[in-house]
Design a protein around this motif. Structure first.
Motif, PDB file in Angstrom:
ATOM      1  N   GLU A 167      10.159  -1.782 -20.799  1.00  0.00           N
ATOM      2  CA  GLU A 167       9.289  -2.689 -20.050  1.00  0.00           C
ATOM      3  C   GLU A 167       8.075  -1.944 -19.494  1.00  0.00           C
ATOM      4  O   GLU A 167       6.966  -2.480 -19.460  1.00  0.00           O
ATOM      5  CB  GLU A 167      10.074  -3.336 -18.910  1.00  0.00           C
ATOM      6  N   LEU A 168       8.287  -0.691 -19.090  1.00  0.00           N
ATOM      7  CA  LEU A 168       7.172   0.084 -18.547  1.00  0.00           C
ATOM      8  C   LEU A 168       6.125   0.367 -19.614  1.00  0.00           C
ATOM      9  O   LEU A 168       4.929   0.179 -19.395  1.00  0.00           O
ATOM     10  CB  LEU A 168       7.687   1.395 -17.949  1.00  0.00           C
ATOM     11  N   ILE A 169       6.572   0.798 -20.802  1.00  0.00           N
ATOM     12  CA  ILE A 169       5.574   1.148 -21.828  1.00  0.00           C
ATOM     13  C   ILE A 169       4.908  -0.102 -22.392  1.00  0.00           C
ATOM     14  O   ILE A 169       3.745  -0.065 -22.807  1.00  0.00           O
ATOM     15  CB  ILE A 169       6.184   2.031 -22.943  1.00  0.00           C
ATOM     16  N   VAL A 170       5.613  -1.230 -22.419  1.00  0.00           N
ATOM     17  CA  VAL A 170       4.979  -2.475 -22.867  1.00  0.00           C
ATOM     18  C   VAL A 170       3.889  -2.876 -21.878  1.00  0.00           C
ATOM     19  O   VAL A 170       2.776  -3.249 -22.261  1.00  0.00           O
ATOM     20  CB  VAL A 170       6.018  -3.601 -23.040  1.00  0.00           C
ATOM     21  N   GLU A 213       0.847  -1.190   0.000  1.00  0.00           N
ATOM     22  CA  GLU A 213       0.000   0.000   0.000  1.00  0.00           C
ATOM     23  C   GLU A 213       0.883   1.240   0.000  1.00  0.00           C
ATOM     24  O   GLU A 213       1.825   1.339   0.791  1.00  0.00           O
ATOM     25  CB  GLU A 213      -0.940  -0.002   1.198  1.00  0.00           C
ATOM     26  N   LEU A 214       0.558   2.170  -0.907  1.00  0.00           N
ATOM     27  CA  LEU A 214       1.352   3.392  -1.059  1.00  0.00           C
ATOM     28  C   LEU A 214       0.456   4.612  -0.910  1.00  0.00           C
ATOM     29  O   LEU A 214      -0.756   4.560  -1.158  1.00  0.00           O
ATOM     30  CB  LEU A 214       2.019   3.431  -2.438  1.00  0.00           C
ATOM     31  N   ASP A 215       1.071   5.716  -0.553  1.00  0.00           N
ATOM     32  CA  ASP A 215       0.393   7.006  -0.573  1.00  0.00           C
ATOM     33  C   ASP A 215       0.269   7.418  -2.042  1.00  0.00           C
ATOM     34  O   ASP A 215       1.280   7.557  -2.737  1.00  0.00           O
ATOM     35  CB  ASP A 215       1.226   8.031   0.201  1.00  0.00           C
ATOM     36  N   PRO A 216      -0.949   7.608  -2.553  1.00  0.00           N
ATOM     37  CA  PRO A 216      -1.095   7.949  -3.971  1.00  0.00           C
ATOM     38  C   PRO A 216      -0.422   9.259  -4.364  1.00  0.00           C
ATOM     39  O   PRO A 216      -0.128   9.473  -5.537  1.00  0.00           O
ATOM     40  CB  PRO A 216      -2.616   8.019  -4.170  1.00  0.00           C
ATOM     41  N   HIS A 217      -0.139  10.123  -3.373  1.00  0.00           N
ATOM     42  CA  HIS A 217       0.558  11.372  -3.663  1.00  0.00           C
ATOM     43  C   HIS A 217       2.034  11.133  -4.000  1.00  0.00           C
ATOM     44  O   HIS A 217       2.714  12.035  -4.486  1.00  0.00           O
ATOM     45  CB  HIS A 217       0.445  12.339  -2.479  1.00  0.00           C
ATOM     46  N   LEU A 218       2.518   9.906  -3.735  1.00  0.00           N
ATOM     47  CA  LEU A 218       3.910   9.575  -4.053  1.00  0.00           C
ATOM     48  C   LEU A 218       4.036   8.861  -5.395  1.00  0.00           C
ATOM     49  O   LEU A 218       5.133   8.476  -5.780  1.00  0.00           O
ATOM     50  CB  LEU A 218       4.501   8.687  -2.945  1.00  0.00           C
ATOM     51  N   VAL A 219       2.914   8.691  -6.089  1.00  0.00           N
ATOM     52  CA  VAL A 219       2.915   7.968  -7.368  1.00  0.00           C
ATOM     53  C   VAL A 219       2.759   8.970  -8.510  1.00  0.00           C
ATOM     54  O   VAL A 219       1.752   9.687  -8.597  1.00  0.00           O
ATOM     55  CB  VAL A 219       1.784   6.932  -7.417  1.00  0.00           C
ATOM     56  N   ASP A 220       3.765   9.037  -9.362  1.00  0.00           N
ATOM     57  CA  ASP A 220       3.754   9.939 -10.513  1.00  0.00           C
ATOM     58  C   ASP A 220       3.284   9.193 -11.759  1.00  0.00           C
ATOM     59  O   ASP A 220       3.430   7.978 -11.857  1.00  0.00           O
ATOM     60  CB  ASP A 220       5.154  10.503 -10.756  1.00  0.00           C
ATOM     61  N   PRO A 221       2.737   9.913 -12.748  1.00  0.00           N
ATOM     62  CA  PRO A 221       2.268   9.249 -13.964  1.00  0.00           C
ATOM     63  C   PRO A 221       3.420   8.764 -14.827  1.00  0.00           C
ATOM     64  O   PRO A 221       4.570   9.179 -14.652  1.00  0.00           O
ATOM     65  CB  PRO A 221       1.471  10.346 -14.678  1.00  0.00           C
ATOM     66  N   SER A 222       3.114   7.898 -15.757  1.00  0.00           N
ATOM     67  CA  SER A 222       4.098   7.433 -16.735  1.00  0.00           C
ATOM     68  C   SER A 222       4.646   8.615 -17.522  1.00  0.00           C
ATOM     69  O   SER A 222       4.002   9.655 -17.649  1.00  0.00           O
ATOM     70  CB  SER A 222       3.443   6.430 -17.684  1.00  0.00           C
ATOM     71  N   PHE A 223       5.838   8.438 -18.063  1.00  0.00           N
ATOM     72  CA  PHE A 223       6.442   9.534 -18.835  1.00  0.00           C
ATOM     73  C   PHE A 223       5.758   9.717 -20.190  1.00  0.00           C
ATOM     74  O   PHE A 223       6.019  10.696 -20.895  1.00  0.00           O
ATOM     75  CB  PHE A 223       7.942   9.273 -19.046  1.00  0.00           C
ATOM     76  N   ILE A 279      -2.203  -1.503  -8.975  1.00  0.00           N
ATOM     77  CA  ILE A 279      -1.526  -0.840 -10.074  1.00  0.00           C
ATOM     78  C   ILE A 279      -0.090  -1.371 -10.141  1.00  0.00           C
ATOM     79  O   ILE A 279       0.356  -2.074  -9.239  1.00  0.00           O
ATOM     80  CB  ILE A 279      -1.528   0.688  -9.900  1.00  0.00           C
ATOM     81  N   LEU A 280       0.606  -1.059 -11.210  1.00  0.00           N
ATOM     82  CA  LEU A 280       2.017  -1.452 -11.358  1.00  0.00           C
ATOM     83  C   LEU A 280       2.865  -0.198 -11.365  1.00  0.00           C
ATOM     84  O   LEU A 280       2.605   0.732 -12.141  1.00  0.00           O
ATOM     85  CB  LEU A 280       2.225  -2.237 -12.651  1.00  0.00           C
ATOM     86  N   VAL A 281       3.882  -0.148 -10.493  1.00  0.00           N
ATOM     87  CA  VAL A 281       4.762   1.018 -10.409  1.00  0.00           C
ATOM     88  C   VAL A 281       6.214   0.550 -10.389  1.00  0.00           C
ATOM     89  O   VAL A 281       6.505  -0.621 -10.145  1.00  0.00           O
ATOM     90  CB  VAL A 281       4.471   1.859  -9.144  1.00  0.00           C
ATOM     91  N   ARG A 282       7.099   1.504 -10.655  1.00  0.00           N
ATOM     92  CA  ARG A 282       8.534   1.259 -10.479  1.00  0.00           C
ATOM     93  C   ARG A 282       9.105   2.360  -9.599  1.00  0.00           C
ATOM     94  O   ARG A 282       8.609   3.501  -9.615  1.00  0.00           O
ATOM     95  CB  ARG A 282       9.249   1.234 -11.828  1.00  0.00           C
ATOM     96  N   PRO A 283      10.125   2.062  -8.801  1.00  0.00           N
ATOM     97  CA  PRO A 283      10.749   3.115  -7.984  1.00  0.00           C
ATOM     98  C   PRO A 283      11.438   4.141  -8.889  1.00  0.00           C
ATOM     99  O   PRO A 283      12.044   3.774  -9.903  1.00  0.00           O
ATOM    100  CB  PRO A 283      11.782   2.347  -7.142  1.00  0.00           C
ATOM    101  N   ALA A 316       4.051   5.225 -12.235  1.00  0.00           N
ATOM    102  CA  ALA A 316       3.051   4.216 -12.586  1.00  0.00           C
ATOM    103  C   ALA A 316       3.234   3.754 -14.029  1.00  0.00           C
ATOM    104  O   ALA A 316       3.413   4.572 -14.938  1.00  0.00           O
ATOM    105  CB  ALA A 316       1.649   4.773 -12.396  1.00  0.00           C
ATOM    106  N   ALA A 317       3.187   2.435 -14.219  1.00  0.00           N
ATOM    107  CA  ALA A 317       3.121   1.875 -15.570  1.00  0.00           C
ATOM    108  C   ALA A 317       1.671   1.877 -16.036  1.00  0.00           C
ATOM    109  O   ALA A 317       1.366   2.220 -17.175  1.00  0.00           O
ATOM    110  CB  ALA A 317       3.688   0.461 -15.594  1.00  0.00           C
ATOM    111  N   TYR A 318       0.780   1.484 -15.145  1.00  0.00           N
ATOM    112  CA  TYR A 318      -0.652   1.563 -15.433  1.00  0.00           C
ATOM    113  C   TYR A 318      -1.403   1.716 -14.117  1.00  0.00           C
ATOM    114  O   TYR A 318      -0.863   1.475 -13.033  1.00  0.00           O
ATOM    115  CB  TYR A 318      -1.154   0.348 -16.211  1.00  0.00           C
ATOM    116  N   GLY A 319      -2.652   2.160 -14.239  1.00  0.00           N
ATOM    117  CA  GLY A 319      -3.471   2.413 -13.058  1.00  0.00           C
ATOM    118  C   GLY A 319      -3.602   3.884 -12.723  1.00  0.00           C
ATOM    119  O   GLY A 319      -3.908   4.246 -11.586  1.00  0.00           O
TER     120      GLY A 319
END
Length: 328
Positions: free
Chosen positions: A149-152, A68-78, A107-111, A121-124
């Motif tokens: 890998e993220l855009i795929v 579980e993450l704080d959604p304010h720490l999740v940025d959108p895909s580039f 959702i799927l994220v990367r650090p 975020a990759a998606y979500g």
């Protein structure tokens, strides 16, 4: 919420033969159409939940760990793949569904290596926006992902869920290629063949991006009509800029915005000017239609049977007199 989960659990259970209907049940009156509509909406919601549960099982079966993450720490895909994704009635309905049933699929994220403690975020993206608005944490799977890998992953998730419209997929592909991704990576991300991918990218490049963004996803509009719009928009007519600048334009549904721009760019032939030639006694002699490219003279033989034949005979002399007038 528990009721929806019980319904979903029942849908996932093995199907058994239905019990025999009693005579009293068979004698009941048919369900009203309004009830059928409500039932249809409920079944669609349960079907969506079942798809999300299936996706969740697949992710967990692959060994993914949900945090579980704080959604304010999740940025959108580039690379943005959606238009009109976090606004409007559709998003409000989406947010209401999450408020009622909770987040079903992580959702799927990367650090982010450039911003420790944050994620990309990759998606979500809509789930993040909805949960941020609701003040809730977001359930996520964290993985180390390269840009490709993220855009795929981003493309495949939207393709599998059939969420993106044609123009969103086309613009997504064009933006990815501009950032240097190979056609092979794009084909994998969007699950399309090489020829279709080339068509999508060419179309997205033919259309001004400002116009695409102003219109939005237009989910009901397919490739042929977008091609028609691209052809009209590239004829040097900037009328579409006036259309999208109208203060009322953004409030329209996306498909309606598309129709308004297209209809404004279609050049319909001007109606020819029409007038009636009358004799001194008021009798109609002829009807004349003067357009940009031709003049049409119509004579009603019922009004004067001999005039039409006389005029045809005199046309060579009339034309000669016209030329003499210009030479004078």
């Amino acid at each position: 919420m528990n009721k929806r989960r019980d319904q979903l659990r029942a849908m996932m259970a093995p199907i058994t033969a239905p019990p025999a209907q009693s005579e009293d049940r068979l004698a009941r009156p048919p369900v009203a159409s309004g009830s059928l509509k409500a039932m249809g909406l409920s079944l669609k919601s349960l079907s969506d939940d079942a798809e999300e549960a299936q996706a969740l099982r697949a992710q967990l079966a692959s060994g993914a760990h949900v945090v579980e993450l704080d959604p304010h720490l999740v940025d959108p895909s580039f690379i943005r793949d959606r238009l009109d994704d976090v606004e409007g009635e559709d998003f409000e309905a989406f947010k209401a569904g999450i408020s009622e049933a909770g987040q079903q699929v992580p959702i799927l994220v990367r650090p982010r290596t450039d911003a420790p403690g944050r994620y990309q975020a990759a998606y979500g993206h809509r789930r993040v926006a909805a949960l941020r608005s609701l003040g809730r944490s977001v359930r996520a799977i964290v993985r180390e992902l390269s840009d490709e890998e993220l855009i795929v992953a981003q493309g495949k998730e939207n393709t599998d869920r059939k969420d993106l419209s044609f123009i969103e997929r086309a613009l997504f592909a064009a933006r990815l290629e501009e950032r240097g991704f190979t056609r092979a990576a794009l084909m994998s991300a969007l699950s399309v063949q090489k020829g279709n991918l080339s068509t999508m990218i060419s179309l997205a490049r033919d259309l001004p991006e400002e116009l695409i963004i102003a219109i939005g996803a237009a989910p009901k509009i397919g490739r042929p009509r977008w091609e028609q719009l691209a052809s009209l928009a590239n004829q040097g007519d900037a009328k579409w800029r006036d259309i999208i600048s109208d203060p009322t334009f953004p409030a329209l549904p996306s498909d309606t915005r598309f129709e308004r721009v297209l209809n404004a760019l279609i050049r319909r032939p001007e109606k020819p000017a029409t007038y009636v030639v009358k004799a001194s006694d008021g009798k109609q002699v002829a009807r004349v239609e003067r357009g940009k490219d031709q003049t049409r003279l119509t004579i009603d033989n019922r009004l004067d049977p001999d005039f039409g034949a006389y005029l045809v005979d005199q046309l060579p002399e009339i034309y000669a007199a016209f030329n003499r007038r210009e030479d004078a």
